[in-house]
Design an enzyme around this catalytic site. Structure first.
Site, PDB file in Angstrom:
ATOM      1  N   TRP A 196      68.053  35.742 -32.354  1.00 39.42           N
ATOM      2  CA  TRP A 196      67.899  37.158 -32.008  1.00 39.42           C
ATOM      3  C   TRP A 196      68.891  37.955 -32.840  1.00 39.42           C
ATOM      4  CZ3 TRP A 196      71.494  40.675 -29.911  1.00 39.42           C
ATOM      5  CH2 TRP A 196      70.966  41.976 -29.752  1.00 39.42           C
ATOM      6  N   GLU A 235      63.250  35.840 -31.398  1.00 42.82           N
ATOM      7  CA  GLU A 235      63.167  36.698 -30.197  1.00 42.82           C
ATOM      8  C   GLU A 235      63.039  38.166 -30.577  1.00 42.82           C
ATOM      9  OE1 GLU A 235      66.545  36.343 -27.593  1.00 42.82           O
ATOM     10  OE2 GLU A 235      65.730  37.766 -26.130  1.00 42.82           O
ATOM     11  N   LYS A 237      62.442  42.388 -29.773  1.00 44.74           N
ATOM     12  CA  LYS A 237      62.977  43.407 -28.864  1.00 44.74           C
ATOM     13  C   LYS A 237      62.396  44.750 -29.244  1.00 44.74           C
ATOM     14  CE  LYS A 237      67.386  44.613 -26.674  1.00 44.74           C
ATOM     15  NZ  LYS A 237      68.783  44.233 -26.510  1.00 44.74           N
ATOM     16  N   ASP A 268      61.381  37.893 -24.178  1.00 41.58           N
ATOM     17  CA  ASP A 268      62.357  38.240 -23.142  1.00 41.58           C
ATOM     18  C   ASP A 268      61.723  39.306 -22.258  1.00 41.58           C
ATOM     19  OD1 ASP A 268      64.512  39.824 -21.903  1.00 41.58           O
ATOM     20  OD2 ASP A 268      65.896  38.640 -23.120  1.00 41.58           O
ATOM     21  N   HIS A 271      62.393  43.063 -22.914  1.00 38.31           N
ATOM     22  CA  HIS A 271      62.338  43.560 -24.290  1.00 38.31           C
ATOM     23  C   HIS A 271      61.061  44.309 -24.658  1.00 38.31           C
ATOM     24  CE1 HIS A 271      65.727  40.860 -26.084  1.00 38.31           C
ATOM     25  NE2 HIS A 271      66.087  41.520 -25.023  1.00 38.31           N
ATOM     26  N   HIS A 295      62.603  34.212 -22.004  1.00 43.43           N
ATOM     27  CA  HIS A 295      63.890  34.646 -21.458  1.00 43.43           C
ATOM     28  C   HIS A 295      63.603  35.389 -20.162  1.00 43.43           C
ATOM     29  CE1 HIS A 295      66.978  34.440 -24.989  1.00 43.43           C
ATOM     30  NE2 HIS A 295      66.538  33.262 -24.604  1.00 43.43           N
ATOM     31  N   ASP A 303      68.264  49.119 -19.480  1.00 45.35           N
ATOM     32  CA  ASP A 303      68.962  47.836 -19.568  1.00 45.35           C
ATOM     33  C   ASP A 303      67.959  46.701 -19.472  1.00 45.35           C
ATOM     34  OD1 ASP A 303      71.132  45.974 -19.635  1.00 45.35           O
ATOM     35  OD2 ASP A 303      70.628  45.569 -17.549  1.00 45.35           O
ATOM     36  N   ASP A 305      68.727  43.473 -19.144  1.00 44.28           N
ATOM     37  CA  ASP A 305      69.308  42.197 -18.714  1.00 44.28           C
ATOM     38  C   ASP A 305      69.873  42.179 -17.307  1.00 44.28           C
ATOM     39  OD1 ASP A 305      69.217  40.729 -21.415  1.00 44.28           O
ATOM     40  OD2 ASP A 305      70.242  42.582 -21.923  1.00 44.28           O
ATOM     41  N   ASP A 335      68.221  34.878 -19.147  1.00 45.88           N
ATOM     42  CA  ASP A 335      69.047  35.743 -19.995  1.00 45.88           C
ATOM     43  C   ASP A 335      69.341  37.031 -19.242  1.00 45.88           C
ATOM     44  OD1 ASP A 335      70.349  37.086 -21.962  1.00 45.88           O
ATOM     45  OD2 ASP A 335      68.587  37.426 -23.226  1.00 45.88           O
TER      46      ASP A 335
HETATM   47  C1  RNT Z   1      69.475  40.460 -26.537  1.00 45.59           C
HETATM   48  C2  RNT Z   1      68.660  39.220 -26.385  1.00 45.59           C
HETATM   49  C3  RNT Z   1      69.414  37.959 -26.561  1.00 45.59           C
HETATM   50  C4  RNT Z   1      70.767  38.035 -25.939  1.00 45.59           C
HETATM   51  C5  RNT Z   1      71.524  36.755 -26.032  1.00 45.59           C
HETATM   52  C6  RNT Z   1      72.981  36.948 -25.762  1.00 45.59           C
HETATM   53  O1  RNT Z   1      68.833  41.558 -26.107  1.00 45.59           O
HETATM   54  O2  RNT Z   1      68.024  39.200 -25.155  1.00 45.59           O
HETATM   55  O3  RNT Z   1      68.689  36.901 -26.082  1.00 45.59           O
HETATM   56  O4  RNT Z   1      70.734  38.451 -24.613  1.00 45.59           O
HETATM   57  O5  RNT Z   1      71.246  36.166 -27.219  1.00 45.59           O
HETATM   58 ZN    ZN Z   2      66.974  37.431 -24.516  1.00 48.61          ZN
END
Ligand code: RNT
Ligand code: ZN
Length: 427
Positions: A196, A235, A237, A268, A271, A295, A303, A305, A335
Site C-alpha cells: 500500500w 491495496e 484506496k 480494504d 477505502h 482488510h 476515517d 480505520d 486493519d
Molecule cells: C492505509 C491502508 C494500509 C494501512 C496499513 C498500516 O490506508 O489501509 O493497509 O492501514 O498498511
Molecule cells: Zn488496509
C-alpha cells in the site's frame, strides 16, 4: 449493576439457551452448526500489529516525518513502545480471541538493536524475533513494506514519484520486503506481502496519467523476482488525509494491475466511497484476480480505520465470501487503529467481530435462499433473510468461544481491566 461491577465481573454469557437446542433449530433449516463452528474457527485471521502502537513503528529515526496519509487519533495510556511490549500485549489479546490466528507485520517494526538501518537495506534477520515468536505461538506471519512515515515520501509520492532517486529507494524497499516475506514463508509457510502506498495529490491534480504510468513500471520491477511462497497483493484506496483529490493506486488501477500481472488484490473496507461496500466486489473480482486479500475495517466518514464491528457491512462481506463458493481464495486480515481506547480491547472487539461475522455467514440457510431465488419466490427469500435475526445465534457463538478456549459474553473485559492495571498502567 454499575459499570465498575461490570468491569470487575467475569460475566460469562453461558447458559441462556443450550447449544443443543440451537443446533436443532439450525438443523431444521438444513444448517450444520457444528460444521459452521469448525469452519469459522479454522479460518485464519491475520491480526495487524499496528493496533498495538498507533502505527508508530520501532525505527530509530533521525528525522521527524508526518504519517504520510496514516493518522491514529487519541492518547489513551498504555501504547506499546517496543517489540517486546507489542508481543506481550498480543499474547494477552490472543487468549481472548477464539480461532486460528496469524500475525501481520509492517517493515518499520524491524528490530535492529538501535542501529539505523534504512528501509531499502532491511533484511530477514531484522525480523528474527518476530519470526521466532510466531513459530513458538504456532502463527503464520504476513508482511507489508512501509511506504509512509519516512522522509523519502516526497510530495506525497513514493513508487510513483517523478524523482528517480525517490522511486529507486521505494522500489528497493519493496524488493527487500518481498525477500523478507520469502524468508518468513520458508520458516512459517506462505504469507502475503501487501503493498500500500499513500501516493496522491491534495488538489487540482494536473497529471493523473504520469504517476500511474510510473507506478506500473515500478511495480513490475518490484515483482520481477520469482518468490514462489510470497502472495503479492496490492491495496487500493480512494483518498487519504492530504491527498483528497487524487490517489494514484485507485481501485480500478490495481484491479487492472492485479488481473494482468497475476498478483492479488487487497480490498480494504474503508477505502471506497462512503456508501460503497466491498461485499459485491468479491464475486466480481475473483474470476479475474485470485486470491483476494481483505482488510476488515470500518470507515466512518473520512476515517477508513475504525475498529471492525459486527455490522451490516462486515456481515455482508462474510456472507458473500461464503456464498461465492470460493471461500478458500479469500485471505482474511484486519486493519484498524484506535488510540482513544484500550488497545487490547480494540483488537479483541475487532477480531471477535470478524470471527462472529464469519460464523454468522456460515450459519445462513443459504441453500434454501438459492432455491427460492431460482423458483422466482422473492418473498420467501426475503422472509429467510429476516429469519436469520430470529435464530439462536448467540448460543452457537458461545459454543464457538468455548471450543476456541476464549471467554464468552463480556468476561474478556475483566481480563483487559486486569492487564491494564497490572501492565499497561506502568508504561
Ligand atoms: C492505509 C491502508 C494500509 C494501512 C496499513 C498500516 O490506508 O489501509 O493497509 O492501514 O498498511
Ligand atoms: Zn488496509
Amino acid at each position: 449493576m454499575t459499570l465498575d461491577d461490570l468491569l470487575a465481573s467475569e460475566l460469562e454469557g453461558h447458559g441462556r439457551m443450550s447449544y443443543d437446542d440451537a443446533y436443532d433449530r439450525y438443523a431444521e433449516l438444513g444448517v450444520d452448526a457444528d460444521a459452521a463452528i469448525d469452519r469459522a474457527l479454522a479460518t485464519p485471521l491475520s491480526v495487524h500489529c499496528w493496533q498495538a502502537d498507533d502505527v508508530v513503528g520501532l525505527e530509530a529515526r533521525d528525522e521527524a516525518t508526518d504519517g504520510g496519509g496514516i493518522q491514529a487519533t487519541g492518547n489513551y495510556p498504555g501504547r506499546a513502545r517496543s517489540g517486546d511490549e507489542i508481543r506481550a500485549d498480543f499474547e494477552k489479546a490472543a487468549t481472548l480471541i477464539p480461532g486460528t490466528l496469524r500475525f501481520n507485520l509492517h517493515a518499520f517494526y524491524a528490530e535492529t538493536g538501535g542501529e539505523v538501518v534504512d528501509r531499502d537495506e532491511l533484511r530477514p534477520e531484522h525480523f528474527s524475533a518476530w519470526i521466532d515468536w510466531c513459530d513458538e505461538q504456532g502463527w503464520g506471519l504476513d508482511f507489508n513494506p512501509t511506504c509512509f512515515a519516512h522522509p523519502m515520501v516526497r510530495d506525497s509520492l513514493t513508487l510513483s514519484s517523478e524523482d528517480a532517486e525517490t522511486r529507486r529507494f521505494w522500489i528497493d524497499h519493496c524488493i527487500a520486503s518481498r525477500r523478507i516475506a520469502e524468508a518468513i514463508a520458508q520458516r512459517l509457510g506462505p504469507g502475503t506481502c501487501n503493498i500500500w502506498i499513500p501516493d496522491g495529490r491534495k488538489d487540482a491534480t494536473a497529471d493523473r496519467m504520469g504517476p500511474r504510468a510510473r507506478l506500473i513500471e515500478a511495480l513490475d520491477e518490484v515483482l520481477a523476482e520469482d518468490l514462489p511462497d510470497v502472495i503479492d497483493t496490492v491495496e487500493s484506496k480512494l483518498f487519504g488525509i492530504g491527498v483528497e483529490d487524487y490517489t494514484v493506486g485507485s481501485h480500478e488501477f490495481y484491479l487492472g494491475y492485479a488481473a494482468t500481472r497475476g498478483c492479488a488484490l487487497c480490498m480494504d473496507m474503508g477505502h471506497y466511497h462512503p456508501t460503497e461496500g466491498i461485499a459485491d466486489k468479491i464475486s466480481a473480482v475473483l474470476p479475474f484476480a485470485s486470491p483476494i486479500l481483505l482488510h476488515l475495517s470500518r470507515g466512518v466518514r473520512w476515517d477508513s480505520d475504525h475498529v471492525a464491528r459486527f455490522n451490516d457491512d462486515l456481515r455482508a462481506v462474510c456472507d458473500e465470501a461464503v456464498r461465492s463458493g470460493h471461500f478458500d481464495e479469500i485471505i482474511w486480515a484486519t486493519d484498524f487503529f484506535d488510540a482513544s481506547i484500550n488497545r487490547l480491547a480494540a483488537w479483541t472487539i475487532g477480531e471477535r467481530s470478524v470471527r462472529k461475522a464469519l460464523l454468522w455467514a456460515m450459519l445462513e440457510p443459504h441453500a434454501l435462499a438459492v432455491e427460492a431465488e431460482y423458483a422466482g419466490n422473492g418473498h420467501a427469500k426475503l422472509a429467510l433473510a429476516e429469519l436469520r435475526a430470529e435464530l439462536p445465534f448467540g448460543a452457537v457463538w458461545e459454543e464457538l468461544c468455548a471450543r476456541g478456549d476464549a471467554p464468552t459474553g463480556l468476561a474478556w473485559l475483566a481480563e483487559i481491566e486486569r492487564y491494564e492495571r497490572e501492565v499497561l498502567s506502568g508504561r
